[in-house]
Design a protein around this motif. Structure first.
Motif, PDB file in Angstrom:
ATOM      1  N   ARG A 163       9.719  20.830 -19.433  1.00 34.65           N
ATOM      2  CA  ARG A 163       9.637  19.385 -19.666  1.00 34.65           C
ATOM      3  C   ARG A 163       8.181  18.950 -19.666  1.00 34.65           C
ATOM      4  O   ARG A 163       7.400  19.404 -18.837  1.00 34.65           O
ATOM      5  CB  ARG A 163      10.393  18.608 -18.581  1.00 34.65           C
ATOM      6  CG  ARG A 163      10.462  17.099 -18.825  1.00 34.65           C
ATOM      7  CD  ARG A 163      11.273  16.418 -17.735  1.00 34.65           C
ATOM      8  NE  ARG A 163      10.539  16.354 -16.480  1.00 34.65           N
ATOM      9  CZ  ARG A 163       9.840  15.276 -16.061  1.00 34.65           C
ATOM     10  NH1 ARG A 163       9.788  14.187 -16.818  1.00 34.65           N
ATOM     11  NH2 ARG A 163       9.228  15.297 -14.896  1.00 34.65           N
ATOM     12  N   VAL A 174       3.742  13.638 -11.878  1.00 27.95           N
ATOM     13  CA  VAL A 174       4.098  14.914 -12.499  1.00 27.95           C
ATOM     14  C   VAL A 174       3.859  14.833 -14.005  1.00 27.95           C
ATOM     15  O   VAL A 174       4.336  13.917 -14.677  1.00 27.95           O
ATOM     16  CB  VAL A 174       5.559  15.280 -12.205  1.00 27.95           C
ATOM     17  CG1 VAL A 174       5.966  16.532 -12.969  1.00 27.95           C
ATOM     18  CG2 VAL A 174       5.755  15.501 -10.705  1.00 27.95           C
ATOM     19  N   ALA A 231       4.198  17.821 -16.061  1.00 26.19           N
ATOM     20  CA  ALA A 231       5.090  18.781 -16.724  1.00 26.19           C
ATOM     21  C   ALA A 231       5.875  19.550 -15.664  1.00 26.19           C
ATOM     22  O   ALA A 231       5.410  19.718 -14.532  1.00 26.19           O
ATOM     23  CB  ALA A 231       4.301  19.742 -17.606  1.00 26.19           C
ATOM     24  N   ASP A 232       7.076  20.008 -16.047  1.00 22.86           N
ATOM     25  CA  ASP A 232       7.894  20.867 -15.191  1.00 22.86           C
ATOM     26  C   ASP A 232       7.885  22.276 -15.776  1.00 22.86           C
ATOM     27  O   ASP A 232       8.060  22.452 -16.989  1.00 22.86           O
ATOM     28  CB  ASP A 232       9.329  20.359 -15.101  1.00 22.86           C
ATOM     29  CG  ASP A 232       9.426  19.092 -14.273  1.00 22.86           C
ATOM     30  OD1 ASP A 232       8.608  18.932 -13.352  1.00 22.86           O
ATOM     31  OD2 ASP A 232      10.311  18.262 -14.547  1.00 22.86           O
ATOM     32  N   ASP A 268       9.383  26.248 -15.292  1.00 23.18           N
ATOM     33  CA  ASP A 268      10.356  27.153 -14.677  1.00 23.18           C
ATOM     34  C   ASP A 268       9.652  28.477 -14.380  1.00 23.18           C
ATOM     35  O   ASP A 268       9.216  29.180 -15.295  1.00 23.18           O
ATOM     36  CB  ASP A 268      11.530  27.383 -15.621  1.00 23.18           C
ATOM     37  CG  ASP A 268      12.597  28.254 -14.988  1.00 23.18           C
ATOM     38  OD1 ASP A 268      13.272  27.782 -14.069  1.00 23.18           O
ATOM     39  OD2 ASP A 268      12.723  29.415 -15.423  1.00 23.18           O
ATOM     40  N   ALA A 325       1.783  25.769  -5.596  1.00 23.03           N
ATOM     41  CA  ALA A 325       1.803  24.354  -5.968  1.00 23.03           C
ATOM     42  C   ALA A 325       0.524  23.675  -5.509  1.00 23.03           C
ATOM     43  O   ALA A 325       0.547  22.825  -4.619  1.00 23.03           O
ATOM     44  CB  ALA A 325       3.025  23.680  -5.352  1.00 23.03           C
ATOM     45  N   ALA A 378       1.177  19.680  -6.573  1.00 15.95           N
ATOM     46  CA  ALA A 378       2.355  20.076  -7.356  1.00 15.95           C
ATOM     47  C   ALA A 378       3.549  20.254  -6.423  1.00 15.95           C
ATOM     48  O   ALA A 378       3.403  20.469  -5.223  1.00 15.95           O
ATOM     49  CB  ALA A 378       2.069  21.366  -8.118  1.00 15.95           C
ATOM     50  N   ARG A 379       4.741  20.155  -7.009  1.00 15.52           N
ATOM     51  CA  ARG A 379       5.953  20.206  -6.202  1.00 15.52           C
ATOM     52  C   ARG A 379       6.823  21.392  -6.624  1.00 15.52           C
ATOM     53  O   ARG A 379       6.953  21.665  -7.817  1.00 15.52           O
ATOM     54  CB  ARG A 379       6.738  18.907  -6.370  1.00 15.52           C
ATOM     55  CG  ARG A 379       5.901  17.664  -6.063  1.00 15.52           C
ATOM     56  CD  ARG A 379       6.541  16.414  -6.608  1.00 15.52           C
ATOM     57  NE  ARG A 379       5.628  15.275  -6.522  1.00 15.52           N
ATOM     58  CZ  ARG A 379       5.872  14.085  -7.065  1.00 15.52           C
ATOM     59  NH1 ARG A 379       7.000  13.879  -7.718  1.00 15.52           N
ATOM     60  NH2 ARG A 379       4.986  13.109  -6.953  1.00 15.52           N
ATOM     61  N   GLN A 437      10.639  22.879  -6.454  1.00 15.25           N
ATOM     62  CA  GLN A 437      12.052  22.661  -6.173  1.00 15.25           C
ATOM     63  C   GLN A 437      12.833  23.813  -6.797  1.00 15.25           C
ATOM     64  O   GLN A 437      12.890  23.926  -8.025  1.00 15.25           O
ATOM     65  CB  GLN A 437      12.524  21.322  -6.746  1.00 15.25           C
ATOM     66  CG  GLN A 437      11.881  20.115  -6.074  1.00 15.25           C
ATOM     67  CD  GLN A 437      12.379  18.808  -6.646  1.00 15.25           C
ATOM     68  OE1 GLN A 437      12.933  18.772  -7.738  1.00 15.25           O
ATOM     69  NE2 GLN A 437      12.187  17.732  -5.906  1.00 15.25           N
ATOM     70  N   ARG A 489      11.515  25.712  -9.945  1.00 15.43           N
ATOM     71  CA  ARG A 489      10.827  24.800 -10.864  1.00 15.43           C
ATOM     72  C   ARG A 489       9.616  24.185 -10.180  1.00 15.43           C
ATOM     73  O   ARG A 489       9.714  23.674  -9.066  1.00 15.43           O
ATOM     74  CB  ARG A 489      11.768  23.715 -11.356  1.00 15.43           C
ATOM     75  CG  ARG A 489      11.131  22.734 -12.324  1.00 15.43           C
ATOM     76  CD  ARG A 489      12.145  21.817 -12.959  1.00 15.43           C
ATOM     77  NE  ARG A 489      13.025  22.536 -13.889  1.00 15.43           N
ATOM     78  CZ  ARG A 489      13.852  21.916 -14.734  1.00 15.43           C
ATOM     79  NH1 ARG A 489      13.920  20.596 -14.765  1.00 15.43           N
ATOM     80  NH2 ARG A 489      14.610  22.623 -15.538  1.00 15.43           N
ATOM     81  N   ILE A 490       8.467  24.247 -10.856  1.00 18.83           N
ATOM     82  CA  ILE A 490       7.222  23.679 -10.344  1.00 18.83           C
ATOM     83  C   ILE A 490       6.910  22.405 -11.116  1.00 18.83           C
ATOM     84  O   ILE A 490       6.857  22.416 -12.353  1.00 18.83           O
ATOM     85  CB  ILE A 490       6.046  24.668 -10.493  1.00 18.83           C
ATOM     86  CG1 ILE A 490       6.305  25.940  -9.673  1.00 18.83           C
ATOM     87  CG2 ILE A 490       4.742  24.029 -10.072  1.00 18.83           C
ATOM     88  CD1 ILE A 490       5.226  26.995  -9.841  1.00 18.83           C
ATOM     89  N   GLY A 491       6.732  21.307 -10.396  1.00 17.78           N
ATOM     90  CA  GLY A 491       6.301  20.052 -11.013  1.00 17.78           C
ATOM     91  C   GLY A 491       4.787  19.972 -10.964  1.00 17.78           C
ATOM     92  O   GLY A 491       4.199  19.795  -9.896  1.00 17.78           O
TER      93      GLY A 491
END
Length: 330
Positions: free
Chosen positions: A42, A56, A58-59, A61, A128, A132-133, A135, A138-140
């Protein structure tokens, strides 16, 4: 066809106009990449978008992020088990229910579990950076600074890795820029931190910008024999852009000179003249001494006083008229 303007005296330049270029202010610029390989799933920001710190962009994977997150959850669960075992051992040792070596073993295992949790936590944090996050896997990718997205190399489903040649995003504050001035070696000793700089650009003819020297040069280029001086450029109006080539003048702390548009100067042989308005419709041709000559304007060291009214447009017409009348005189 004739325009007259009062010209004020200002700080005198220390040299002729110097070549300079505008670049990002690295103190407010972030170049974002990834710490592990992954795929873009994303994109949440486009070039030109204004973003806030922590937003954020971009996301991504990244399976390795999922493994690191699972290791952290496993380490936390193991630490909980070891902590409960140590608490039971402490309760039993108080009633002499177990030997001292057993409580020591339980405490040692708890310490090892805590160390493993700390290691796993640091691993997740290293995946991260800059807010950055993570989850799942997935890294935001988040911006650590507030500013404008000026560059973006990511595209949907792009495979990314830590060894990418270019950053995925570049975010900067365009109101703050650096000005890199090429100063001749002979002039380098005059440059001081806090020295004012006048800036001219072909993109904005007739307009003058200001900068302040932040770091005098520390190295002489072996090929050009010039020193790169860094100045902070005020760009609150957003007219200047990184990558522009401009002209810069280092301004003396003391002394003054009158800045005159080059259209007001008339060259006759070795001498330079301007036309000064003595009264409405009455002009005097006056010889002046130039201190420096620039692309749009020059500085007059002698021959003009502060706020004298000078012909800025039509000087050549007046000079031709005066020369013609002088030739017709008996």
């Amino acid at each position: 066809m004739i325009r007259v303007r009062a010209l004020a005296a200002g700080a005198a330049p220390a040299s002729d106009m110097l070549s300079a270029r505008i670049v990002y202010d690295e103190d407010v610029t972030a170049r974002l990449g990834v710490a592990v390989a992954g795929r873009v799933v994303r994109i949440a920001a486009a070039p030109g978008d204004r973003v806030r710190a922590g937003q954020v962009l971009a996301d991504i994977d990244a399976p390795e992020a999922g493994v690191a997150r699972a290791d952290l959850d496993k380490a936390r669960a193991d630490e909980t088990v070891k902590r409960l075992a140590a608490e039971r051992a402490r309760a039993l040792v108080a009633g002499e229910g177990i030997a001292g070596k057993d409580i020591e073993a339980a405490e040692a295992e708890l310490a090892l579990a805590r160390a493993e949790t700390a290691r796993a936590t640091l691993r997740v944090q290293s995946l991260a950076p800059a807010g950055a996050r993570v989850q799942g896997q997935r890294i935001g990718l988040a911006s650590p600074v507030a500013g404008v997205v000026v560059e973006r190399t990511v595209t949907p489903a792009l495979e990314v890795s830590p060894d990418s040649s270019a950053p995925l995003f570049v975010v900067t504050d365009p109101k703050q820029l650096w000005l890199l001035i090429d100063v001749p070696e002979a002039l380098a000793a005059k440059v001081q931190r806090g020295m004012r700089v006048g800036v001219e650009s072909d993109a904005h003819a007739g307009q003058r910008f200001s900068a302040v020297v932040a770091q005098p040069g520390q190295l002489v280029d072996a090929d050009t024999r010039r020193v790169t001086v860094r100045a902070r450029l005020d760009n609150r109006d957003g007219k200047l852009l990184p990558g522009m080539y401009v002209r810069a003048a280092l301004l003396e702390a003391a002394g003054s000179a009158v800045r005159v548009p080059n259209g007001a100067l008339v060259n006759r042989g070795l001498y330079t003249y301007v036309f000064v308005e003595k009264a409405p419709g009455l002009f005097q041709r006056r010889q002046v001494t130039l201190q420096t000559r620039g692309g749009d304007a020059s500085y007059v060291a002698e021959g003009l006083a502060d706020n004298e009214r000078v012909v800025t447009d039509g000087a050549l017409l007046l000079d031709a008229e005066m020369s013609a009348r002088a030739g017709d005189a008996p």
